[in-house]
Design an enzyme around this catalytic site. Structure first.
Site, PDB file in Angstrom:
ATOM      1  N   HIS A 118       0.813  -1.218   0.000  1.00 59.09           N
ATOM      2  CA  HIS A 118       0.000   0.000   0.000  1.00 59.09           C
ATOM      3  C   HIS A 118       0.848   1.270   0.000  1.00 59.09           C
ATOM      4  CE1 HIS A 118       0.878   0.671   4.309  1.00 59.09           C
ATOM      5  NE2 HIS A 118       0.878  -0.648   4.365  1.00 59.09           N
ATOM      6  N   ASP A 119       0.345   2.290  -0.688  1.00 58.23           N
ATOM      7  CA  ASP A 119       0.896   3.646  -0.671  1.00 58.23           C
ATOM      8  C   ASP A 119       2.292   3.745  -1.270  1.00 58.23           C
ATOM      9  OD1 ASP A 119      -1.325   5.013   0.904  1.00 58.23           O
ATOM     10  OD2 ASP A 119      -0.722   3.475   2.340  1.00 58.23           O
ATOM     11  N   GLY A 136       5.199  -1.159   2.437  1.00 60.37           N
ATOM     12  CA  GLY A 136       4.354   0.020   2.315  1.00 60.37           C
ATOM     13  C   GLY A 136       5.122   1.327   2.316  1.00 60.37           C
TER      14      GLY A 136
END
Length: 262
Positions: A118-119, A136
């Site tokens: 994520h991100d 992440g």
């Protein structure tokens, strides 16, 4: 061009000349650009934004919810640029409220079984070789190659035109234009072969080499080397990019030559 054995939500926004092979599942909040090929047994979940002329191979899962206990169901995305190829069984998780999206640039190659968490922000023309784990909030610059079975620590930053040797554990940030290898990871020279392939002149390569001599070969700490570079070298795009990267590196940059010294 959608196979009758594919499960495609009627709300999905799919452009012309997209091919969807059998046993693929596409959710409703999905956009797929013109000319993209989606192979069999692919799962594309809510929040995916896939560009033109991409190729996505079997077993891949795009835009699954993050593997982050802080995630609370917020509306986030995975954005994939035009011309990117994603090979077999890759997983790319969507963002959290921290950033709101996970983003891959144009013309990337993500090889089999790699994971992008994520991100993350992945630049253009990036190659991630088989079996890599990208944690992440990682940022990777344009034209970087991540060797197979490498792992990048969360919140890590990797510059442009970097070559990461296979099996590397990336615990420190890596500034632009260099190679890293060994365990623990250390500086292994500038990425001169990659730079020449991308049109850098000999003069520009020599300038980059001089910058990294200050940083890694003159027995100074990083702060001393940065001060000397600013004093003795004229400003250029490459010089300023390297110095800005170092000054904004919360984890600190890679060590030199496997000596354990900063």
């Amino acid at each position: 061009m959608i196979h009758q054995l594919a499960a495609v939500d009627k709300r999905a926004r799919i452009k012309k000349n997209v091919i969807v092979e059998p046993f693929t599942t596409i959710a409703g909040d999905v956009e797929i650009g013109e000319g993209t090929w989606i192979g069999p047994n692919v799962t594309i979940m809510d929040g995916a934004r896939i560009g033109k002329n991409c190729r996505i191979f079997p077993g891949t899962v795009i835009s699954a919810v993050p593997q982050d206990l802080k995630f609370d169901g917020e509306d986030t995305q995975v954005i994939i640029g035009d011309g990117t190829t994603i090979r077999e069984s890759v997983t790319i998780n969507r963002g959290t409220k921290a950033l709101g999206y996970t983003k891959l640039g144009k013309d990337c190659l993500i090889m089999a079984t790699s994971h992008i968490a994520h991100d993350c922000i992945i630049g253009n023309n990036v190659i991630i070789v088989n079996g890599c784990g990208i944690a992440g909030h990682v940022e990777i610059g344009d034209h970087t190659v991540v060797g197979g079975l490498s792992a990048i620590h969360q919140f890590g930053k990797v510059g442009k035109h970097v070559m990461i040797s296979g099996g590397t554990l990336v615990r420190k940030d890596i500034p632009s234009y260099i190679k890293v290898a060994r365990e623990p990871m250390s500086y292994a020279g500038i990425n001169s072969v990659g730079l020449r392939r991308r049109g850098f002149t000999n003069e520009k390569i020599f300038e980059i080499q001089r910058i990294y001599r200050y940083l890694y070969q003159m027995k100074m700490n990083v702060s001393q080397a940065v001060s000397l570079i600013e004093k003795e070298m004229l400003p250029t795009v490459e010089r300023d990019e390297i110095l800005e990267f170092i000054k904004n590196s919360p984890r600190g940059i890679v060590k030199g030559y496997g000596t354990g010294k900063e």
